[in-house]
Write a protein that holds these residues in place. Sequence first.
Motif, PDB file in Angstrom:
ATOM      1  N   PRO A   1      76.913  70.143   9.225  1.00  0.00           N
ATOM      2  CA  PRO A   1      78.173  69.394   9.373  1.00  0.00           C
ATOM      3  C   PRO A   1      77.985  68.042  10.053  1.00  0.00           C
ATOM      4  O   PRO A   1      78.646  67.057   9.683  1.00  0.00           O
ATOM      5  N   LEU A   2      77.086  67.995  11.042  1.00  0.00           N
ATOM      6  CA  LEU A   2      76.838  66.723  11.720  1.00  0.00           C
ATOM      7  C   LEU A   2      76.246  65.695  10.759  1.00  0.00           C
ATOM      8  O   LEU A   2      76.635  64.518  10.773  1.00  0.00           O
ATOM      9  N   ASP A   3      75.339  66.148   9.924  1.00  0.00           N
ATOM     10  CA  ASP A   3      74.742  65.232   8.948  1.00  0.00           C
ATOM     11  C   ASP A   3      75.798  64.666   8.003  1.00  0.00           C
ATOM     12  O   ASP A   3      75.822  63.468   7.696  1.00  0.00           O
ATOM     13  N   ARG A   4      76.713  65.485   7.553  1.00  0.00           N
ATOM     14  CA  ARG A   4      77.753  65.025   6.641  1.00  0.00           C
ATOM     15  C   ARG A   4      78.730  64.073   7.333  1.00  0.00           C
ATOM     16  O   ARG A   4      79.174  63.077   6.740  1.00  0.00           O
ATOM     17  N   LEU A   5      79.071  64.374   8.569  1.00  0.00           N
ATOM     18  CA  LEU A   5      79.979  63.484   9.310  1.00  0.00           C
ATOM     19  C   LEU A   5      79.370  62.098   9.500  1.00  0.00           C
ATOM     20  O   LEU A   5      80.055  61.078   9.338  1.00  0.00           O
ATOM     21  N   LEU A   6      78.084  62.077   9.808  1.00  0.00           N
ATOM     22  CA  LEU A   6      77.426  60.783  10.007  1.00  0.00           C
ATOM     23  C   LEU A   6      77.344  59.991   8.703  1.00  0.00           C
ATOM     24  O   LEU A   6      77.507  58.768   8.699  1.00  0.00           O
ATOM     25  N   LEU A   7      77.103  60.677   7.605  1.00  0.00           N
ATOM     26  CA  LEU A   7      77.052  59.978   6.319  1.00  0.00           C
ATOM     27  C   LEU A   7      78.431  59.428   5.938  1.00  0.00           C
ATOM     28  O   LEU A   7      78.544  58.324   5.393  1.00  0.00           O
TER      29      LEU A   7
ATOM     30  N   VAL B   1      87.229  57.384  13.605  1.00  0.00           N
ATOM     31  CA  VAL B   1      87.695  58.760  13.789  1.00  0.00           C
ATOM     32  C   VAL B   1      86.592  59.759  13.439  1.00  0.00           C
ATOM     33  O   VAL B   1      86.319  60.712  14.194  1.00  0.00           O
ATOM     34  N   VAL B   2      85.945  59.533  12.310  1.00  0.00           N
ATOM     35  CA  VAL B   2      84.862  60.436  11.902  1.00  0.00           C
ATOM     36  C   VAL B   2      83.707  60.366  12.890  1.00  0.00           C
ATOM     37  O   VAL B   2      83.099  61.395  13.239  1.00  0.00           O
ATOM     38  N   GLY B   3      83.390  59.162  13.358  1.00  0.00           N
ATOM     39  CA  GLY B   3      82.316  59.033  14.349  1.00  0.00           C
ATOM     40  C   GLY B   3      82.637  59.745  15.658  1.00  0.00           C
ATOM     41  O   GLY B   3      81.748  60.366  16.267  1.00  0.00           O
ATOM     42  N   ALA B   4      83.899  59.666  16.090  1.00  0.00           N
ATOM     43  CA  ALA B   4      84.291  60.374  17.317  1.00  0.00           C
ATOM     44  C   ALA B   4      84.183  61.887  17.128  1.00  0.00           C
ATOM     45  O   ALA B   4      83.753  62.617  18.038  1.00  0.00           O
ATOM     46  N   ILE B   5      84.551  62.376  15.942  1.00  0.00           N
ATOM     47  CA  ILE B   5      84.407  63.812  15.668  1.00  0.00           C
ATOM     48  C   ILE B   5      82.936  64.215  15.679  1.00  0.00           C
ATOM     49  O   ILE B   5      82.567  65.281  16.204  1.00  0.00           O
TER      50      ILE B   5
ATOM     51  N   GLY C   1      79.352  55.543   5.331  1.00  0.00           N
ATOM     52  CA  GLY C   1      79.970  55.070   4.095  1.00  0.00           C
ATOM     53  C   GLY C   1      81.284  54.338   4.342  1.00  0.00           C
ATOM     54  O   GLY C   1      81.557  53.304   3.714  1.00  0.00           O
ATOM     55  N   LEU C   2      82.112  54.830   5.259  1.00  0.00           N
ATOM     56  CA  LEU C   2      83.378  54.154   5.563  1.00  0.00           C
ATOM     57  C   LEU C   2      83.146  52.789   6.205  1.00  0.00           C
ATOM     58  O   LEU C   2      83.875  51.824   5.919  1.00  0.00           O
ATOM     59  N   SER C   3      82.145  52.693   7.059  1.00  0.00           N
ATOM     60  CA  SER C   3      81.834  51.401   7.675  1.00  0.00           C
ATOM     61  C   SER C   3      81.379  50.390   6.626  1.00  0.00           C
ATOM     62  O   SER C   3      81.783  49.221   6.647  1.00  0.00           O
ATOM     63  N   ALA C   4      80.526  50.848   5.695  1.00  0.00           N
ATOM     64  CA  ALA C   4      80.076  49.954   4.633  1.00  0.00           C
ATOM     65  C   ALA C   4      81.234  49.544   3.730  1.00  0.00           C
ATOM     66  O   ALA C   4      81.336  48.382   3.299  1.00  0.00           O
ATOM     67  N   LEU C   5      82.144  50.471   3.453  1.00  0.00           N
ATOM     68  CA  LEU C   5      83.299  50.152   2.620  1.00  0.00           C
ATOM     69  C   LEU C   5      84.216  49.130   3.308  1.00  0.00           C
ATOM     70  O   LEU C   5      84.733  48.205   2.675  1.00  0.00           O
ATOM     71  N   GLY C   6      84.408  49.309   4.625  1.00  0.00           N
ATOM     72  CA  GLY C   6      85.220  48.341   5.358  1.00  0.00           C
ATOM     73  C   GLY C   6      84.613  46.953   5.358  1.00  0.00           C
ATOM     74  O   GLY C   6      85.316  45.944   5.217  1.00  0.00           O
ATOM     75  N   LEU C   7      83.295  46.885   5.503  1.00  0.00           N
ATOM     76  CA  LEU C   7      82.627  45.581   5.456  1.00  0.00           C
ATOM     77  C   LEU C   7      82.758  44.948   4.074  1.00  0.00           C
ATOM     78  O   LEU C   7      82.935  43.722   3.946  1.00  0.00           O
ATOM     79  N   LEU C   8      82.689  45.766   3.040  1.00  0.00           N
ATOM     80  CA  LEU C   8      82.839  45.246   1.676  1.00  0.00           C
ATOM     81  C   LEU C   8      84.238  44.675   1.450  1.00  0.00           C
ATOM     82  O   LEU C   8      84.397  43.594   0.867  1.00  0.00           O
ATOM     83  N   PHE C   9      85.262  45.371   1.920  1.00  0.00           N
ATOM     84  CA  PHE C   9      86.631  44.862   1.776  1.00  0.00           C
ATOM     85  C   PHE C   9      86.841  43.573   2.580  1.00  0.00           C
ATOM     86  O   PHE C   9      87.615  42.706   2.178  1.00  0.00           O
ATOM     87  N   SER C  10      86.153  43.446   3.707  1.00  0.00           N
ATOM     88  CA  SER C  10      86.381  42.289   4.575  1.00  0.00           C
ATOM     89  C   SER C  10      85.801  40.991   4.031  1.00  0.00           C
ATOM     90  O   SER C  10      86.125  39.914   4.540  1.00  0.00           O
ATOM     91  N   VAL C  11      84.918  41.063   3.034  1.00  0.00           N
ATOM     92  CA  VAL C  11      84.329  39.850   2.469  1.00  0.00           C
ATOM     93  C   VAL C  11      84.976  39.467   1.136  1.00  0.00           C
ATOM     94  O   VAL C  11      84.492  38.574   0.450  1.00  0.00           O
ATOM     95  N   ILE C  12      86.057  40.122   0.779  1.00  0.00           N
ATOM     96  CA  ILE C  12      86.823  39.713  -0.399  1.00  0.00           C
ATOM     97  C   ILE C  12      87.457  38.354  -0.105  1.00  0.00           C
ATOM     98  O   ILE C  12      87.858  38.082   1.031  1.00  0.00           O
ATOM     99  N   PRO C  13      87.539  37.449  -1.084  1.00  0.00           N
ATOM    100  CA  PRO C  13      88.071  36.095  -0.819  1.00  0.00           C
ATOM    101  C   PRO C  13      89.413  36.065  -0.097  1.00  0.00           C
ATOM    102  O   PRO C  13      89.636  35.225   0.770  1.00  0.00           O
ATOM    103  N   ALA C  14      90.314  36.988  -0.439  1.00  0.00           N
ATOM    104  CA  ALA C  14      91.617  36.995   0.236  1.00  0.00           C
ATOM    105  C   ALA C  14      91.457  37.263   1.724  1.00  0.00           C
ATOM    106  O   ALA C  14      92.128  36.651   2.568  1.00  0.00           O
ATOM    107  N   ALA C  15      90.548  38.174   2.086  1.00  0.00           N
ATOM    108  CA  ALA C  15      90.303  38.463   3.500  1.00  0.00           C
ATOM    109  C   ALA C  15      89.611  37.295   4.196  1.00  0.00           C
ATOM    110  O   ALA C  15      89.892  36.994   5.356  1.00  0.00           O
ATOM    111  N   LEU C  16      88.711  36.619   3.487  1.00  0.00           N
ATOM    112  CA  LEU C  16      88.043  35.456   4.069  1.00  0.00           C
ATOM    113  C   LEU C  16      89.040  34.326   4.343  1.00  0.00           C
ATOM    114  O   LEU C  16      88.980  33.665   5.386  1.00  0.00           O
ATOM    115  N   ARG C  17      89.967  34.096   3.410  1.00  0.00           N
ATOM    116  CA  ARG C  17      90.988  33.067   3.632  1.00  0.00           C
ATOM    117  C   ARG C  17      91.904  33.436   4.777  1.00  0.00           C
ATOM    118  O   ARG C  17      92.332  32.578   5.553  1.00  0.00           O
TER     119      ARG C  17
END
Length: 231
Positions: A185-191, A83-87, A195-211
């Motif tokens: 504003p564009l710089d902040r949106l991209l950051l 959503v942020v990337g589309a904005i 950050g949200l993409s990195a956070l999503g990747l971090l959650f996806s490698v939790i053992p429960a998500a891996l199982r």
Amino acid sequence: MTPSDTPSERRVGSQELTRRSGASAPQSQVRRSPAPPPYEPPPKAAKPERPALHDKAAAPVMVKMPPPAAVRLAQISWVLSLVVGAIAVGYLFIIRQSIDPDIEAIVREVDTTRPSETISSAADIVFWCVFGAMVTVLLVQITTLVSFNNRRNNARWWMLGILVFLAVTVLAARQFVAVGDRGVPLDRLLLIQLGLSALGLLFSVIPAALRWTARKHDIRRGTTSGTTAEL
């Protein structure tokens, strides 16, 4: 009868004897047949026992179970990143005319001997390259999110690759297009998107998500009634 009886008397006596013997003989010879036994219906076959509704050896049934919290958090983070990337993409397209002079000034600093037409063309190329990279990031993120939801093993590697590509795009955007007051504003949106993409990747490698990904399908030992309900 006696020897002195006349023939007529003998004849009468014989008839009388015959009559008596004929009356009693049939009665003595008549035999009653035994009465047939009463009709009894054949015994009914015993009903088979009903199978148990709960069987430990029942066939497995595919069900749709809610994913663990780690998977939900990863999905939410990636959706917010989209959503942020589309904005950000829409905002960059809107401010294109206003940031063209700033982009041309950056290109002119590289080589001041170039004519204005060449600098303007180079500025357009820089803008569309950054813009295209941002759109590509969105498309790949959508594809990766679908793959992750379908429990593909390589979805996390794709997300890691697109995260690195997004980081490079953010650096390029901050250098060439996120300039001036309109570029803040564009710089902040991209950051935020990064950050949200990195956070999503971090959650996806939790053992429960891996199982959850390794399990592929949610199954349970079902019953006939349970199977019917699922269908």
